[in-house]
Design a protein around this motif. Structure first.
Motif, PDB file in Angstrom:
ATOM      1  N   ARG A 120     -21.805  -2.226 -76.608  1.00 24.82           N
ATOM      2  CA  ARG A 120     -21.649  -2.696 -75.235  1.00 24.82           C
ATOM      3  C   ARG A 120     -22.732  -2.098 -74.355  1.00 24.82           C
ATOM      4  O   ARG A 120     -23.325  -1.066 -74.658  1.00 24.82           O
ATOM      5  CB  ARG A 120     -20.262  -2.337 -74.698  1.00 24.82           C
TER       6      ARG A 120
ATOM      7  N   LEU B  41     -13.613   0.934 -66.067  1.00 21.48           N
ATOM      8  CA  LEU B  41     -14.875   1.165 -66.768  1.00 21.48           C
ATOM      9  C   LEU B  41     -14.590   1.677 -68.178  1.00 21.48           C
ATOM     10  O   LEU B  41     -13.730   2.551 -68.351  1.00 21.48           O
ATOM     11  CB  LEU B  41     -15.736   2.184 -66.016  1.00 21.48           C
ATOM     12  N   PRO B  42     -15.292   1.196 -69.182  1.00 17.77           N
ATOM     13  CA  PRO B  42     -15.088   1.689 -70.548  1.00 17.77           C
ATOM     14  C   PRO B  42     -15.372   3.187 -70.634  1.00 17.77           C
ATOM     15  O   PRO B  42     -16.187   3.729 -69.890  1.00 17.77           O
ATOM     16  CB  PRO B  42     -16.102   0.888 -71.380  1.00 17.77           C
ATOM     17  N   GLU B  43     -14.704   3.834 -71.561  1.00 17.74           N
ATOM     18  CA  GLU B  43     -14.853   5.278 -71.751  1.00 17.74           C
ATOM     19  C   GLU B  43     -15.914   5.578 -72.800  1.00 17.74           C
ATOM     20  O   GLU B  43     -15.965   4.937 -73.846  1.00 17.74           O
ATOM     21  CB  GLU B  43     -13.507   5.854 -72.184  1.00 17.74           C
ATOM     22  N   MET B  44     -16.771   6.554 -72.517  1.00 12.28           N
ATOM     23  CA  MET B  44     -17.783   7.001 -73.457  1.00 12.28           C
ATOM     24  C   MET B  44     -17.612   8.508 -73.641  1.00 12.28           C
ATOM     25  O   MET B  44     -17.855   9.282 -72.704  1.00 12.28           O
ATOM     26  CB  MET B  44     -19.183   6.688 -72.937  1.00 12.28           C
TER      27      MET B  44
ATOM     28  N   SER C 169     -23.817   1.982 -79.611  1.00 11.34           N
ATOM     29  CA  SER C 169     -22.835   1.253 -78.815  1.00 11.34           C
ATOM     30  C   SER C 169     -23.159  -0.229 -78.830  1.00 11.34           C
ATOM     31  O   SER C 169     -24.325  -0.618 -78.716  1.00 11.34           O
ATOM     32  CB  SER C 169     -22.818   1.761 -77.373  1.00 11.34           C
TER      33      SER C 169
ATOM     34  N   VAL D 121     -20.197   2.996 -67.643  1.00  7.14           N
ATOM     35  CA  VAL D 121     -19.134   3.622 -68.434  1.00  7.14           C
ATOM     36  C   VAL D 121     -18.697   4.921 -67.763  1.00  7.14           C
ATOM     37  O   VAL D 121     -19.448   5.525 -66.992  1.00  7.14           O
ATOM     38  CB  VAL D 121     -19.590   3.920 -69.882  1.00  7.14           C
ATOM     39  N   ARG D 122     -17.471   5.332 -68.081  1.00  3.90           N
ATOM     40  CA  ARG D 122     -16.987   6.671 -67.714  1.00  3.90           C
ATOM     41  C   ARG D 122     -17.420   7.633 -68.820  1.00  3.90           C
ATOM     42  O   ARG D 122     -17.062   7.449 -69.975  1.00  3.90           O
ATOM     43  CB  ARG D 122     -15.467   6.694 -67.626  1.00  3.90           C
TER      44      ARG D 122
END
Length: 283
Positions: free
Chosen positions: A251, A226-229, A249, A255-256
């Protein structure tokens, strides 16, 4: 104690048996698993402990197996654990015939689960209905077979084929064995199954029950797909209180969410709003 355990499930154990074992060994009640394995199957069974059980739904769905299919035999359970329904030697079956049929089982396909499976129909498990002798209509499901690779073929009266299978979640390898045998007109059943990867956990890093207890994996380590936020302290505090956060963002999707540490799982909507889905570590 919170985190993930990469368990190598032994033959003959149900997934529930493994959870019960882990509960006793770690002396904790809050234990769950991802991706059920049949008792006759072995290999990777991801186990979540403590608060990590709340993260199971966010793990990757892809899985990989090594399967042995035996031709000339059909069973009630579509594996060797069930009653034999038909048995007829097929010594003339050749690998080339199998190779012609395998493309039918790649990509997005329709699949009927085995009658003896844990899928629920009208509030009851299919295996409960099958054992009671009730007529069953297993629901057709759409699954994705990412890759099929032949590892070995052993000819004979009851030939065996070893396959390496990469697939999405919800795929029944027993159904692939059954349906391949039907396409060839020989009948077939699953003779052996080893799961080599599940939800990002690999066989090479797994631990047997006899090796437990072992240190747990950090919860976030299973969510790196999962993409990082990363949020500022002020935004992180608001997000952990359940507030929706407007962000910049490009995307969207899960997300994490992080500040100095892993905070939980959020969803970025198409309008650029970050919505809390699961707050793991309140600020």
């Amino acid at each position: 104690m919170d985190g993930f355990l990469n368990l190598n499930k032994p033959f003959g154990f149900t997934s529930h048996d493994c959870v019960a074992k882990v509960r006793r060994i770690y002396q904790l009640k809050k234990v769950g698993h991802a991706g059920t394995l049949d008792p006759a199957a072995t290999g990777v069974l991801p186990i979540a402990i403590g608060r990590a059980t709340r993260l199971l739904q966010y793990l990757r769905h892809e899985k990989a197996y090594q399967a042995t299919i035996r031709f000339g035999v059909t069973t009630a359970t579509d594996d060797l654990e069930g009653e034999v329904l038909t048995q007829q030697a097929v010594p003339n079956l050749e690998l080339s015939q199998i190779e012609e049929k395998l493309p039918l089982f790649q990509g997005v396909i329709q699949q009927i689960p085995p009658n003896y499976s844990a899928i629920q129909v009208q509030g009851k498990r299919l295996y409960e209905l099958a054992r009671s002798g009730q007529a069953i209509e297993a629901p057709i499901r759409t699954v994705e077979i990412l890759d099929l690779k032949i590892l070995a073929f052993r000819p004979g009266d009851f030939p065996e084929l070893d396959l390496e299978i990469a697939c999405g979640g919800g795929t029944y390898i027993r159904s692939i064995a059954r349906d391949l045998g039907a396409e060839l007109g020989t009948g077939a059943t699953l003779a052996k199954l080893l799961r080599t990867e599940s939800s990002g956990f690999e066989l090479a890093g797994s631990s047997s029950i006899e090796q437990l207890p072992v240190p747990l994996m950090e919860p976030e380590s299973a969510l790196l797909h999962l993409p990082e936020m990363v949020l500022t302290s002020d935004l992180a505090r608001r997000w952990c209180q359940g507030q929706k956060i407007a962000i910049e963002s490009e995307r969207s999707g899960m997300v994490r969410v992080k500040n100095d540490s892993f905070l939980g799982i959020g969803e970025v909507r198409s309008d650029g709003v970050l919505v809390p889905q699961m707050v793991y570590e309140p600020v």
